[in-house]
Enzyme design. Sequence first.
Site, mmCIF file in Angstrom:
data_model
loop_
_atom_site.group_PDB
_atom_site.id
_atom_site.type_symbol
_atom_site.label_atom_id
_atom_site.label_comp_id
_atom_site.label_asym_id
_atom_site.label_seq_id
_atom_site.Cartn_x
_atom_site.Cartn_y
_atom_site.Cartn_z
ATOM 1 C CD GLU A 101 -3.015 -1.310 2.066
ATOM 2 O OE1 GLU A 101 -4.153 -1.700 1.784
ATOM 3 O OE2 GLU A 101 -2.648 -1.105 3.231
ATOM 4 C CD GLU A 132 -5.435 1.528 -0.582
ATOM 5 O OE1 GLU A 132 -4.529 1.191 0.193
ATOM 6 O OE2 GLU A 132 -6.377 0.774 -0.874
HETATM 7 FE FE LIG Z 1 -5.887 -1.113 1.076
HETATM 8 FE FE LIG Z 2 -7.676 -2.064 -0.888
#
Ligand SMILES: [Fe+2]
Ligand SMILES: [Fe+2]
Lengths: 528, 407
Positions: A211, A245
Amino acid sequence: MQSVKPSGHSIMENTKRAVRAPTSVEAQEVHRYLMDFKWEFEKNRTKYGTKYEMANLTKEQFKLTAKEYARMEAIKEERQFGTLLDGLDRLDAANRVHPRWAEAMKVFANFLECGEYNAIAGSALLWDSAQSPEQKNGYLAQVIDEIRHSNQTAYVNHYFSKHGSDAAGHNNPRQLRSVGPAFRGIKRAFGDGFNAGDPVECSINLQLVAEACYTNPLIVALTEWAATNGDEITPTVFTSIQTDEMRHMANGYQTIVSVINDPKAKLHLNTDLNNAFWTQTKYFTPILGYLFEYFSRYKVEPWYKTWNRWVYEDWAGIWLGRLAKYGVTSPPSLREAKQDAVWSHHDVAILAYALWPLHHWRHELPDEVDMAWFEENYPGWYDRYGRIYDEWRKLGFEDPKSGFLPSAWLIENGYIPYVDHVSGVPFCPKLAKGACDLRILERNGRRYAFSDTYGEQQFLLEPERYEAQDFLTQFEGWELSEVIRAGGGLRSDGKTMIAQPHLRSDNMWTIDDIQRIGMKIPNPLKMH
Amino acid sequence: MKQGQSIRAAFEPERIMEIRKVSPAEPLEKQRTMSYYVVPEGKRLTEYEQLTAYAQQSADYAGGGIEVGEYQQKHAGGRGAYANETTEVINRDWFKFRDPDRRWFYPAVKAKAEDGRTADRFMKAASSEGLVRLIERDWIGFLDVDFGALTFYEYGLFNAHSSATKDSISDFVKTWVALTAFDKNDAAQMVQTERVFLSKQIENFDADLVRAKEVWTKSPIYAGIREAVERLWGDTYDWGEILWASHAIIDAIYGQFVRREFFQRIAPAYGDNITPWFLSQASGYAQTAKGGVRRLFGDNLANDPDFGLHNRAVIRAWTDKWLPVTLAGLRGFVGIYAQLPNASEKVAGRSVVEEGVERVMQDWATDFAHLIGYEADVAGLVAEVMSGMDPALAYRSDATKSIQPIS
Ligand SMILES: [Fe+2]
Ligand SMILES: [Fe+2]
């Protein structure tokens, strides 16, 4: 122990405020009590083994309650589905996408869905492991987010199935991917890497690397490559995913903060980080470059530039820099990764072309325009790969009557493909220009191939974690058309294949064309 | 071309033409239903089914999956991410389960957002009409302490779902488990929301949980149920057992009783119409959970063509384990009636309480025990709970006198 407050009933010395003013309760006013929701008891511990200890008092950055979360997310969903189902539908957006790119989305949407889905369990693993209620709350929100993303990425395939010009492959990737040689790698990096291991190791894989490191090159670049190739659907969905995110990256940061005061963390953290970085990079780097550059008519910029900007400078420099005060150092494998960012997607691309009948997408060879772009941006590209593509084209790569299979050509010409046992990524030592160091290991009567020492080390330390058979071993001896049939690789007419080596509507390959060739899947490990 | 400067083809006439030129004149494939090969639950494949079915890449030994081969990486020791051995129950097809409410993200979050807006409107209306003024003084201590204790109960059950979310096998099951957990989390937070709401309108009513936690952790009234929740949260590893014990036993019995028969019934008698309103959401979530539990443990597991008998035996064994601890929890809780000041017989009299216990136990037998062929002696169970009200056993004065540590 604190003094006992006056009993409940004595609170009744109160006066009810007679003010009749409308009042409500903000999420933050509830959230501030969250740390008190927990009480101590003997068996309160995580159910998953971890080398680390997560601190009791870790706070979260985004202070959401369930209702506030739902309020915010419902608005995003309304906007996104409104745009897709109303705005873009009316513009016939799915048919304005360049057909090449629409094929890329068969892969992107589904492979990312795999990551999103497995992040549900990965975040739940962390929710279980965290001790602090706020930290648990942050991970829980991510569990629910990842359900969202899993549904959203699925919706991209759903949308293209319904509205696009070639539904095949969009309509059954979950079925066909399971026999595809490209899926094993994503299963490892985005699947098991997120949720099968020490929770902190999983957090580093999921949040700190996938991420924090790859979301930017992925989502920012993906939306741009999409739009430049006529796809307004993908940006609609992925920019909406991106809004969640920040919270996930913050979760990853909090994981590190929560373990860092534990002296054991110093022993393991950097090793786990290096393993996680390599695990993710080994798949992310080639697959993204491959999909961007080989499935686009219109190019944005060479993949390695994007990679350098986001992975090398932004993540390894700035993001990890923020963690330096905790003793986090940049992963040693970064050096090989940098080399891979230039070449590994080309290495993977040629194998992907070679194995075209096993995919759930159509893929045409680079034409003159592509070749010129590749050579300009990757000097030496033509000599290594381009000339092979030209040769394949001459031998009848696209023609269903030619009887030509590029995978057979590779083997006949001594370009033996292997599957890296730990990452699941296919490689060909003789062709590779990226970091590649073939190693064959024998253990308990089984042979394993590795393309680098990082993966090999992971295997040697904990072989019981990597027991899966690779694709070539599993289907050894199968006739190619059998595998395709078993995976659901046929269109609704029952004979035309979903996978095609070109994008035209005529001269499409049928399963009979493959069967006629009679190719048996070899096991290169037995050639040693 | 550099990143950030590229052209969007949809707005570029030249590219539009180029793309049109290479696009097929006719669609290449007629099958436009995503996941067309999935067997629908009803007549037609729903959007929920299309988006959810087989999103999970399990190992091929996970019942009903369409995956080929193994996990690529496993937990230390060699257990896969979604492994059959995480639960004692066995399903020929884990992917056959369907949430009766067909929740995927969008509908689920939309419903919760609506609940949030409704709560917000309720609070504004209730405060502007001064509804809080009707609450009798005698009752406010219960809102501080006992209603506060409900936060811990809901929060504990919620946390028992973390490993169940992680371990559960199949996308349909996992999505349902996670959303059910989210509801429990919401239920805990909504109790606290009401307490904050009250604190804004009642002088000296502090929303903190200090006193509530003290009672939750030390009072004999809550000792039984707290131990059950702790065991489930910290010490139960089988995700099937966690779900069954949470929703089919603990919450079906203790939760239903405390929310409906105690708070929703008693609060209005003390002029409190706010608490019943708030709890109606948690009760709704419990009913939603009930639907899913009945589907999974009844239709899918108890009636599994191959493993139904085995599953029934396992689920009955779980029931044998969790029913007594839950009954002990409720038996402890009914001691609270002795503390209600000036309570009318109409809401707190023994026979009225007994009726409430009976309602709950009868519902439980109908909804859950019958599902797995569990012999339940409802009258006996009711009597066991009611013994908590016997003068000799009834715990007194938690909220009114100093707290006795449990010996
Ligand atoms: Fe994520
Ligand atoms: Fe995700």
